[in-house]
Scaffold this active site. Structure first.
Site, PDB file in Angstrom:
ATOM      1  N   GLU A  47       0.802  -1.229   0.000  1.00  9.25           N
ATOM      2  CA  GLU A  47       0.000   0.000   0.000  1.00  9.25           C
ATOM      3  C   GLU A  47       0.833   1.277   0.000  1.00  9.25           C
ATOM      4  O   GLU A  47       0.297   2.365  -0.143  1.00  9.25           O
ATOM      5  CB  GLU A  47      -0.994  -0.005   1.166  1.00  9.25           C
ATOM      6  CG  GLU A  47      -0.394   0.034   2.550  1.00  9.25           C
ATOM      7  CD  GLU A  47      -0.252  -1.348   3.171  1.00  9.25           C
ATOM      8  OE1 GLU A  47      -0.071  -2.335   2.402  1.00  9.25           O
ATOM      9  OE2 GLU A  47      -0.311  -1.448   4.401  1.00  9.25           O
ATOM     10  N   ASN A  48       2.156   1.157   0.153  1.00 13.42           N
ATOM     11  CA  ASN A  48       2.980   2.357   0.010  1.00 13.42           C
ATOM     12  C   ASN A  48       3.236   2.711  -1.455  1.00 13.42           C
ATOM     13  O   ASN A  48       3.935   3.687  -1.726  1.00 13.42           O
ATOM     14  CB  ASN A  48       4.308   2.205   0.774  1.00 13.42           C
ATOM     15  CG  ASN A  48       5.079   0.966   0.397  1.00 13.42           C
ATOM     16  OD1 ASN A  48       4.506  -0.093   0.140  1.00 13.42           O
ATOM     17  ND2 ASN A  48       6.390   1.075   0.339  1.00 13.42           N
TER      18      ASN A  48
END
Lengths: 220, 244, 244, 220
Positions: A47-48
């Site tokens: 999710e980064n």
């Protein structure tokens, strides 16, 4: 006997299907990547801002600009792509991720999840967990059945502040596999036991309403 | 001919800082941090800062230094674990904290830059995050209203930038950087490579120059790795090729 | 191993169309149109379509052909000028039209793909666009609430795509294509160059493969130019270098 | 005498400042690009997804993938960048464009603008005009003072459906230059006359409240 952490991860990996886009939480869920069945093509989202996570780099080849959401150094694959945090969570919030596997402190029989804070004891923050809980098509919790004090982590209702409501579809613990009734009312359904574990043992260690509907042969 | 190029962080930030201001700082953990700008702010007497950043550095590094200096009054973040100083200051009441789900934080900043004062999201409904916020039903599901976020200053780290401000980020160092660059009154960008216009393919620009007020080529990047994780070479032939 | 690659538009769309469905179609004017998919839909008996597209083609080209076939019941667009057939059908009551400000249309689609059911914008406040919609004040200014948009099918045109669905668009042909690809139940993408994974730099991907369900290499692109505008070569030395 | 279209565009170009990011509407506003003063660095945005618009291409070099919002073929510059329609209007809506110059059918003394439809007569759509009107820092209208029928296009209140309310800062017509009072109440302020045009002529051709405050020498 119960399952080891690796066996739990291996059991969770059976929930992966060909073509799935998957987000794995930190802790035991990260191990699931080691057990993706042959012939099953799974793309891991971080999710980064990455889709198509590769394995850890060889020693000496780590790139500080290339990490996963757990801040571990990783590598890219030929199919990888990078994007911003806003685009990454647009992807998550928009329901494009097929499956997320997360750790938990508590799960309730109605699918409520608590995994981000212990008031007065632990200050960390929810990171991306609330986004994943609220928006991914299917959520599997992968966790030890009981706390270090032997308390059931599966409850009728969570006591800790929630990460998400009615969001957990399946719980895989060291003792077995459980379906949650997110619509509420009918409680947990025990569908699989770890080898050597009995229904009575599970019942004794679980503080939630539970029906038993074991499917096929017991867990390998 | 207008000029956006500055020699370094100190000159790019000169005269633009004031007590109590709000600063957005790019990066995820220690990846893609505006190291030069943070170091320059640490040298200045400015205090009472509200800092919007996904994390707050790590021991002895990144925003931790501003925390250590007592310059930060409030953090707006999604995750502040692995930072003992933060916990200490917070528990002793010396630091305010507003935790946001990471995707909500990213979208609030994107909204701030895109002229959207508020939007609805499923994230956080039924949790403490939704407390005190309007909750509304759309097509049978509940959503919480979140507000756009803007700042007085954004400090941003890109990999490559041209003198007109077009930016390219590298791998997962893009993260919050390309969002924050859109949402502040003043945007100061540091790059590893400052190049001339024409050296970046117009189709490959991640951030158009309009968002960049000041740009400088940074120096002495430490790029510390928080969790070095590797596999031994002999494992190459194993099935672990999918592990991450 | 899952497979997203199809030989052509007909096979990629086979069995997926139904009367009354909603289709998003990329492009701005005739630039970046999914020419192959539109042509394939024109060959099928499907009708009663709601089409979401910034424009509706031009005489004898693009979505105009579906209009001409009587397949479109409703358009959601921002601009439908230069299209006599459209005007005729609309004025005779045979075609419904919902006009959106172009930026609101783009953001509604972006919101639809990003899980945002509604957002607020200043655009259209005090005009017919805001009629019947909630208007709310934030920080002293009025904003209108707009809803996210989704479709059953998006037909999208990219320049280059790999077999895993990673896409790159070319120049202003990106327009609505990279937004619509996120907001439909099924996404069918046509590309001019279908390449193997690894041939697109992961930092240069405009649309990650997760958004692409089916992809095929298109053929016979006409790419008609609506307004050919050029300057004579002898003007090269003039001051008109800024004209556009 | 009044100004020609080119002279109007040239007058409007004096409103450009070094470093400005500008969006020019179709029609007369497009001509402004031909009169950007030397030494003034202006970047043109095209709302279909481009920043840094270059001149028209040489004959035979037009690229169908490279057009402006008026659908004309254009070229790129070394500083150009391309982006999606959503990103383009995020840029516009977010207030990042310094100036837009648009055509109009009607402008009111309070800064209201109508330029997108004539009910029952013209069906086109607003395109990006409403987004520009509501969100750009400064809006200049560049238009003929009167319609083909000789009717004033500057009114006390617009009769046509609005594009935006209280959004016009300055009107440049063939007769002169006018400031709008967007806060309302004080009407138009005539600040400049085209050569040979008198205040009386302007007043006769303008159906709005107007004060006269001519600045410096009359327009060139």
């Amino acid at each position: 006997m119960s399952w080891t952490r690796d066996q739990m991860a291996q059991r969770a990996a059976q929930e992966l299907h060909d073509g799935y886009y998957v987000n794995l939480g930190i802790g035991i869920p990260t191990l699931v990547a080691n057990f993706i069945p042959p012939g099953v093509d799974v793309t891991l989202q971080s999710e980064n801002g990455m889709l198509g996570m590769g394995p850890f780099p060889y020693e000496g080849e780590a790139d500080p600009d290339l990490i996963n959401a757990g801040k571990q150094t990783i590598t890219e694959l030929p199919t990888s792509s990078f994007f911003s945090s806003a685009d990454s969570f647009a992807m998550i919030r928009g329901g494009h991720i097929d499956l997320t596997i997360l750790g938990a402190m508590e799960v309730a029989e109605n699918g409520d999840l608590a995994n981000w804070t212990i008031p007065g004891k632990m200050l960390k923050g929810m990171g991306g967990a609330m986004d994943l809980a609220a928006n991914v098509k299917r959520l599997i919790v992968l966790m030890e059945h009981t706390s270090k004090d032997g308390e059931s982590k599966i409850l009728q209702r969570c006591k800790l502040p929630l990460t998400g409501t009615a969001c957990v579809d399946l719980i895989i613990s060291d003792l077995g596999v459980f379906e949650c009734d997110k619509k509420g009312g009918s409680g947990l359904k025990l569908i699989e036991l770890a080898p050597g574990v009995t229904v009575d043992e599970v019942k004794a260690k679980t503080k939630a309403a539970m029906t038993v509907a074991l499917q096929g042969s017991p867990g390998k | 001919m207008s000029n956006k190029v500055y020699p370094d962080a100190a000159s790019a930030l000169d005269g633009e800082l004031f007590d109590g201001m709000t600063i957005m700082s790019g990066g995820f953990g220690l990846c893609g941090n505006p190291e030069n700008s943070i170091a320059a702010i640490a040298q200045l007497p400015v205090k009472g800062l509200t800092v919007i950043s996904n994390n707050c550095g790590a021991d002895n590094f990144g925003l931790w230094t501003l925390l250590h200096n007592g310059q930060i009054a409030k953090m707006i973040s999604s995750y502040v674990g692995e930072n003992k100083l933060f916990e200490q200051l917070y528990l002793s009441g010396k630091l305010q904290l507003e935790l946001n789900p990471q995707g909500t934080l990213a979208e609030r900043i994107r909204a701030g830059g895109a002229g959207i004062p508020a939007f609805f999201t499923r994230t956080g409904v039924g949790t403490v995050v939704a407390e005190g916020k309007p909750v509304q039903q759309f097509d049978g599901e509940l959503y919480v209203m979140e507000r756009g976020l803007r700042a007085d200053l954004a400090i941003v780290k890109a990999w490559k930038g041209d003198t007109s401000g077009n930016l390219v980020f590298r791998k997962t160092a893009r993260n919050f950087n390309s969002v924050m660059v859109t949402a502040a009154k003043l945007t100061v960008v540091e790059v590893e490579q400052l190049v001339q216009p024409g050296e970046i393919d117009p189709d490959a620009v991640h951030t158009p120059g309009i968002y960049v007020d000041r740009i400088f080529q940074g120096s002495a990047y430490e790029k510390r790795i928080e969790r070095m994780t590797t596999r031994p070479r002999q494992a190459a032939a194993q099935a672990g090729g999918k592990s991450a």
